[in-house]
Every structure is written in C-alpha cells, then in structure tokens.
Write an enzyme that holds these catalytic residues in place. Structure first.
Site, PDB file in Angstrom:
ATOM      1  N   LEU A  76       0.869  -1.167   0.000  1.00 19.45           N
ATOM      2  CA  LEU A  76       0.000   0.000   0.000  1.00 19.45           C
ATOM      3  C   LEU A  76       0.908   1.221   0.000  1.00 19.45           C
ATOM      4  CD1 LEU A  76      -2.825  -0.650   2.661  1.00 19.45           C
ATOM      5  CD2 LEU A  76      -3.022  -0.748   0.179  1.00 19.45           C
ATOM      6  N   ASP A  77       0.512   2.258  -0.736  1.00 22.24           N
ATOM      7  CA  ASP A  77       1.285   3.495  -0.712  1.00 22.24           C
ATOM      8  C   ASP A  77       1.399   4.021   0.714  1.00 22.24           C
ATOM      9  OD1 ASP A  77       1.335   3.336  -3.447  1.00 22.24           O
ATOM     10  OD2 ASP A  77      -0.100   4.951  -3.790  1.00 22.24           O
ATOM     11  N   LYS A  78       2.445   4.767   0.966  1.00 22.98           N
ATOM     12  CA  LYS A  78       2.651   5.372   2.286  1.00 22.98           C
ATOM     13  C   LYS A  78       1.410   6.119   2.766  1.00 22.98           C
ATOM     14  CE  LYS A  78       5.189   9.210   4.399  1.00 22.98           C
ATOM     15  NZ  LYS A  78       6.196  10.277   4.184  1.00 22.98           N
TER      16      LYS A  78
END
Length: 237
Positions: free
Chosen positions: A59-61
């Site tokens: 998952l993106d930051k």
C-alpha cells in the site's frame, strides 16, 4: 506507533494470515531516506510464532486501510501467489475532486513509469502495461464524489493515475492531483476491504477497515455515514 497501537489495528487473525488497518502516512517497507516504517513494528504481531509476519502486497505510504500479512514462509508464499494471480478482490474508497457524470464505469488505460530514475512515478502510456479499474459512485456533495474503486490489475499508483487521467483526481494527492506537497488534507484513498480465497475448501475471507479520521468529514459530505456514526436524519429531534 508502538506495539500496543499496532496490535489495536489488527482486523483479522488466523493461523496463516493477519490483516491490519494500516494508518495513512506510514510506509510499509524501509526506503532510501530511512525513517519509521511498518516493518519496524512487525515483531509485535508475532503472537508466539518464531518470526515476524511479512506484508503480502503493498500500500502506498499515504493510503490507509487493509494490509494483508503472511505469518510464516508457507503462508507468505500462498498469499503472494494469490495476489500475483489477481485472485484477491480489493475494494478502495476514494474521495475525488469533481467526479464522473455516470454512476459506474471502468478506466482502461495502460500505465508505464514516467521516469527511469523514479520507477514509482507513473503515467498513462499506450506502450505501458494493461491497467483496468472499475468504479462505482457511492455519493456526491460539495463538489466531491465518493467512489468505490476496484483495481482489476495491480499497477503502481494505478488508482491515483487513473482518476487523475479522467479529470477527477483523488483529493489530497500532491503527485497526480492538485494538493500542495505539504499541508494538504491528506490523501483520501482508503483500502476499504479485501476478500482472500485463502483456504480451498472454505469460503473466501472478507475483511473491512473503518473509514480513517482524516476522510470522515468528506465522506459524510458526500452523503455517506462513516462507520460508528449515526445518520443525522435518523436522530430524534
């Protein structure tokens, strides 16, 4: 983050898999710039096993919500295979600026890296990898739209680039949208649920993550009541 907080974000646990509600702003894996990541807190999720769990996907930051972890090497291999074959159903909620006129549809635009030096920075490119996102409108209000996004493929930044390419960028996106690099409202993209066919002879496991605090106001402005809140119209006068 501390051990108690990471454990409190546990959504699902069995012998093979954990699902946690990843907070926005916390990277999953260590990067070249260092800093705190989820990796540094995984020992708190061993629950008696000899090794820490590992993330089965990314998952993106700045994306919050459901993150699947494998608890030991065989489990991790099984989960990696399911994600690689796109057999895990992922549902995201996104608050976007403006929004589509229709109530549902799909975005079929190939994606490729924008720069060889930064492989995570993506663009629409006819020569890129096929990328497909299905979307459904959940609500509208105040110039915003709440979309349910289902990525059929799993390209880097797929949902963010697809929404921006359709002229309804995700609210709070400083890379592909209109948000400032610092001091914006936060990326309004949430991994709402995952459905994992982990056990061949059992029904798939579906896990849902509650709407994060930074998205609740805009979700409600789109006419959808966030988890744990009463619908104002249903309250006694």
């Amino acid at each position: 983050m501390n051990a108690e907080e990471i454990v409190s974000r546990l959504l699902y646990r069995d012998a093979l898999m954990l699902v946690i509600d990843k907070p926005a702003g916390l990277p999953v894996h260590p990067g070249p710039k260092g800093g705190e990541t989820l990796f540094h807190h995984l020992d708190a999720l061993r629950f008696g096993l000899p090794r820490r769990p590992e993330a089965a996907h990314r998952l993106d930051k700045d994306t919050s919500g459901c993150l699947v972890l494998g608890r030991h090497p065989k489990a991790i291999a099984r989960l990696n295979e399911l994600f690689r074959k796109n057999e895990v159903d992922k549902v995201y909620w996104a608050v976007v600026e403006g929004g589509p006129q229709a109530d549902e549809g799909e975005i079929d635009l190939p994606l490729a890296p924008k720069s060889p030096e930064r492989g995570w920075w993506m663009k629409v490119d006819p020569k890129g990898q096929p990328s497909l996102t299905k979307w459904t409108v959940l609500g509208r209000g105040d110039g915003l739209t709440l979309l349910e996004l289902c990525p059929i493929t799993g390209r880097t930044h797929q949902l963010r680039v697809h929404c921006a390419a359709m002229n309804f960028p995700i609210l709070g996106d400083p890379i592909y949208g209109t948000a400032p690099r610092f001091g914006g409202p936060g990326l309004h993209l949430h991994a709402r649920s995952v459905t994992v066919p982990l056990y061949p002879k059992k029904p798939p496991i579906t896990v849902e993550a509650p709407v994060p605090e930074h998205m609740r106001e805009r979700v409600q402005s789109c006419g959808v009541v966030p988890d744990g809140e009463a619908d104002p119209g249903s309250l006694p006068k």
